[in-house]
Design a protein around this motif. Structure first.
Motif, PDB file in Angstrom:
ATOM      1  N   LEU A   7       0.466  -1.160   0.007  1.00 47.73           N
ATOM      2  CA  LEU A   7       0.280  -0.390   0.122  1.00 47.73           C
ATOM      3  C   LEU A   7       0.471   1.352  -0.394  1.00 47.73           C
ATOM      4  N   VAL A   8       0.896   2.354  -0.598  1.00 47.92           N
ATOM      5  CA  VAL A   8       1.321   3.148  -0.523  1.00 47.92           C
ATOM      6  C   VAL A   8       0.327   4.711  -1.042  1.00 47.92           C
ATOM      7  N   SER A   9       0.827   5.303   0.225  1.00 51.93           N
ATOM      8  CA  SER A   9       0.030   6.697   0.472  1.00 51.93           C
ATOM      9  C   SER A   9       0.485   7.897  -0.429  1.00 51.93           C
ATOM     10  N   GLY A  10      -0.211   8.569  -0.856  1.00 48.03           N
ATOM     11  CA  GLY A  10       0.123   9.241  -1.664  1.00 48.03           C
ATOM     12  C   GLY A  10       0.083   9.067  -3.703  1.00 48.03           C
ATOM     13  N   ALA A  11      -0.578  10.303  -4.258  1.00 46.71           N
ATOM     14  CA  ALA A  11      -0.549   9.950  -5.267  1.00 46.71           C
ATOM     15  C   ALA A  11      -0.093  11.163  -6.145  1.00 46.71           C
ATOM     16  N   ALA A  17       5.250   6.497  -9.194  1.00 49.20           N
ATOM     17  CA  ALA A  17       7.141   6.428  -9.367  1.00 49.20           C
ATOM     18  C   ALA A  17       6.895   4.899  -8.647  1.00 49.20           C
ATOM     19  N   LEU A  18       7.140   5.217  -7.728  1.00 48.94           N
ATOM     20  CA  LEU A  18       6.802   4.100  -6.370  1.00 48.94           C
ATOM     21  C   LEU A  18       6.035   3.123  -7.226  1.00 48.94           C
ATOM     22  N   ALA A  19       4.650   2.895  -7.342  1.00 42.62           N
ATOM     23  CA  ALA A  19       4.159   2.012  -8.011  1.00 42.62           C
ATOM     24  C   ALA A  19       4.550   1.698  -8.497  1.00 42.62           C
ATOM     25  N   HIS A  20       5.597   2.084  -9.849  1.00 40.74           N
ATOM     26  CA  HIS A  20       5.578   1.392 -11.530  1.00 40.74           C
ATOM     27  C   HIS A  20       6.076   0.733 -11.028  1.00 40.74           C
ATOM     28  N   TRP A  21       7.287   0.785 -10.885  1.00 39.06           N
ATOM     29  CA  TRP A  21       8.582   0.681 -10.214  1.00 39.06           C
ATOM     30  C   TRP A  21       8.313  -0.861  -8.952  1.00 39.06           C
ATOM     31  N   LEU A  22       7.462  -0.751  -8.434  1.00 35.37           N
ATOM     32  CA  LEU A  22       7.334  -1.880  -7.638  1.00 35.37           C
ATOM     33  C   LEU A  22       6.134  -2.886  -8.329  1.00 35.37           C
ATOM     34  N   VAL A  29       0.306  -3.830  -5.937  1.00 37.12           N
ATOM     35  CA  VAL A  29       0.380  -2.054  -5.482  1.00 37.12           C
ATOM     36  C   VAL A  29      -1.104  -1.807  -5.811  1.00 37.12           C
ATOM     37  N   THR A  30      -1.091  -0.975  -4.761  1.00 38.77           N
ATOM     38  CA  THR A  30      -2.775   0.316  -4.671  1.00 38.77           C
ATOM     39  C   THR A  30      -1.883   1.568  -4.265  1.00 38.77           C
ATOM     40  N   LEU A 112       2.756  10.119 -14.872  1.00 39.07           N
ATOM     41  CA  LEU A 112       3.026   8.584 -14.162  1.00 39.07           C
ATOM     42  C   LEU A 112       1.902   7.932 -13.590  1.00 39.07           C
ATOM     43  N   TYR A 113       0.547   8.854 -12.991  1.00 40.53           N
ATOM     44  CA  TYR A 113      -0.411   8.529 -12.785  1.00 40.53           C
ATOM     45  C   TYR A 113      -0.934   7.765 -14.377  1.00 40.53           C
ATOM     46  N   ASP A 114      -1.202   8.343 -15.489  1.00 41.56           N
ATOM     47  CA  ASP A 114      -1.443   7.431 -16.718  1.00 41.56           C
ATOM     48  C   ASP A 114      -0.996   6.325 -17.225  1.00 41.56           C
ATOM     49  N   ASP A 115       0.820   6.836 -16.901  1.00 40.38           N
ATOM     50  CA  ASP A 115       1.397   5.091 -16.976  1.00 40.38           C
ATOM     51  C   ASP A 115       1.376   3.728 -16.342  1.00 40.38           C
TER      52      ASP A 115
END
Ligand SMILES: Cc1cc2nc3c(=O)[nH]c(=O)nc-3n(C[C@H](O)[C@H](O)[C@H](O)COP(=O)(O)OP(=O)(O)OC[C@H]3O[C@@H](n4cnc5c(N)ncnc54)[C@H](O)[C@@H]3O)c2cc1C
Length: 386
Positions: A7-11, A17-22, A29-30, A112-115
């Motif tokens: 879980l990542v807090s903050g978009a 960017a972290l969501a991309h790599w995770l 990833v959420t 980053l979001y669109d990606d």
């Protein structure tokens, strides 16, 4: 695909960017973001040196460059608008004061979001309300009422990080105010601005105008020295009142810029502050970006730190087989000197504006080494990807 859930807090920047790599390392990833949608706004942010390398490895070079501001450079001016100094965007191989990769924060966030939007679960309009961790996972109750369990939780929720307060302690312990307040908002481009940023500074205050891709608008940038800062970061009306008060009587185009405070669709004001922490993780919870190590906008490095930190955090966690202790330790070790160099640049920049701090005569050799460390950053290991 591993069965690791994060879980990542903050978009904003660090989170997506972290969501991309995770995701690329195989995690599920959420991302939870407290605002109802992606937050627009913010001034230009820069990617220099090692951060450009990370953007390239993300495969986002073309998308980021397409969204860049196209700023040709910057002038500093006197009170009558006469040019004092000129800085070009291609100075220092594109890594100078006006960086070659300069993009509005909201635009970078969108790229980053669109990606990641199709490969990552985004939950807008919610936030972590309660979090408890044990040896095997983290139980999270969201403000909206949902309860879920994750293997790891990462706070990428910015300078005022709620996750940091929840897990590491009150903000006063980590947030250092540097004695300057910055405000940004968009105004009609009634000033004839054309690809050049203009900046006027005098005795602890500054006013500037930045061109953006939409040539009918410009972004106003105002700053004033303030050792105390009592305005709530959510109270925009109070922030606007404070800005009017502190910029009263300031010359150049400032009063015309202030006249647009009531009709601007976006507004950002905050103290120039840094986050200084001994460690960025505890157990299965870690921090990234401004939440962990804000260097302040005056460093010009906050976005680079977020992007590079995202690459290293995901890479180190995956390389350690998702062992939080080893993964977080690797991330902290690789990031620390890069963070410290950018924070030092942020402090030096504020001192030069406010006239506070140590000797005005910099040691040029030390300064060059500092800039090299802040731009060149850490080595980026070529992590195995799924
Ligand atoms: C609206 C805005 C404008 C900005 N403007 C500038 C600028 O002009 N110049 C500059 O240098 N830097 C600016 N910044 C900061 C800049 O984005 C960061 O320094 C850098 O890019 C690192 O980003 P970050 O993702 O770590 O933090 P941030 O960009 O601060 O993002 C944090 C994100 O977390 C969200 N969030 C906060 N609390 C919670 C919570 N409890 N639960 C879930 N989500 C939460 C926020 O809404 C935000 O989307 C701005 C940040 C924001 C949010």
């Amino acid at each position: 695909m591993s069965d690791v859930t994060v879980l990542v807090s903050g978009a904003s920047i660090a989170g997506p960017a972290l969501a991309h790599w995770l995701h690329r390392h195989g995690a599920e990833v959420t991302v939870v973001e407290q605002t109802p949608g992606l937050r627009p706004g913010g001034q230009a942010v820069d990617a220099r040196g090692v951060a450009k390398e990370v953007i390239g490895r993300m495969g986002l070079d073309t998308a980021v460059r397409a969204a860049c501001t196209d700023t040709a450079g910057a002038y500093t001016v006197d009170v009558n608008g006469n040019v004092l100094e000129t800085f070009r965007a291609d100075d220092h191989a594109g890594d100078g004061y006006i960086a070659e990769i300069e993009i509005l924060r909201g635009d970078l966030s969108r790229v980053l979001y669109d990606d990641t939007r199709d490969s990552v679960e985004y939950v807008f309009g919610d936030r972590i309300a309660v979090l408890t961790q044990d040896a095997d996972g983290v139980d999270v109750t969201f403000a909206g009422g949902a309860r879920r369990r994750f293997d790891l939780v990462i706070g990428a929720d910015g300078l005022h990080s709620a996750l940091r307060s929840m897990v590491f302690g009150p903000r006063e312990r980590f947030v250092r105010h540097l004695g300057l307040v910055l405000a940004y908002y968009s105004v009609p481009n009634e000033f004839g601005l054309d690809r050049w940023l203009i900046d006027y500074q005098e005795r602890g205050r500054s006013a500037g105008l930045r061109p953006i891709r939409d040539a009918t608008r410009a972004i106003a940038m105002l700053s004033f020295a303030a050792s105390d800062f009592a305005v709530d970061h959510r109270d925009v009306d109070a922030q606007k009142r404070l800005l009017r008060e502190r910029m009263a009587g300031f010359g150049w185009l400032t009063q015309r810029i202030l006249a647009h405070l009531d009709d601007t669709p976006d507004f950002y004001l905050d103290q120039v502050a840094q986050v200084v922490m001994d460690r960025w993780s505890t157990g299965r919870v870690g921090l990234l970006g401004d939440a962990a190590f804000s260097a302040s906008p005056m460093s010009g490095g906050g976005t680079g730190l977020a992007l590079v930190g995202a690459y290293l955090l995901a890479g180190e966690l995956a390389a350690s087989g998702w062992d939080p202790q080893a993964g977080f330790a690797g991330y902290e070790e690789r990031m620390r000197s890069y963070v410290e160099a950018n924070q030092e640049i942020g402090r030096l920049h504020v001192h030069s504006l406010t006239g506070s701090g140590p000797s005005p005569e910099p040691d040029m050799e030390a300064l060059t080494a500092l800039i090299e460390c802040a731009v060149g950053g850490p080595d980026l290991p070529p992590y195995d990807l799924d």
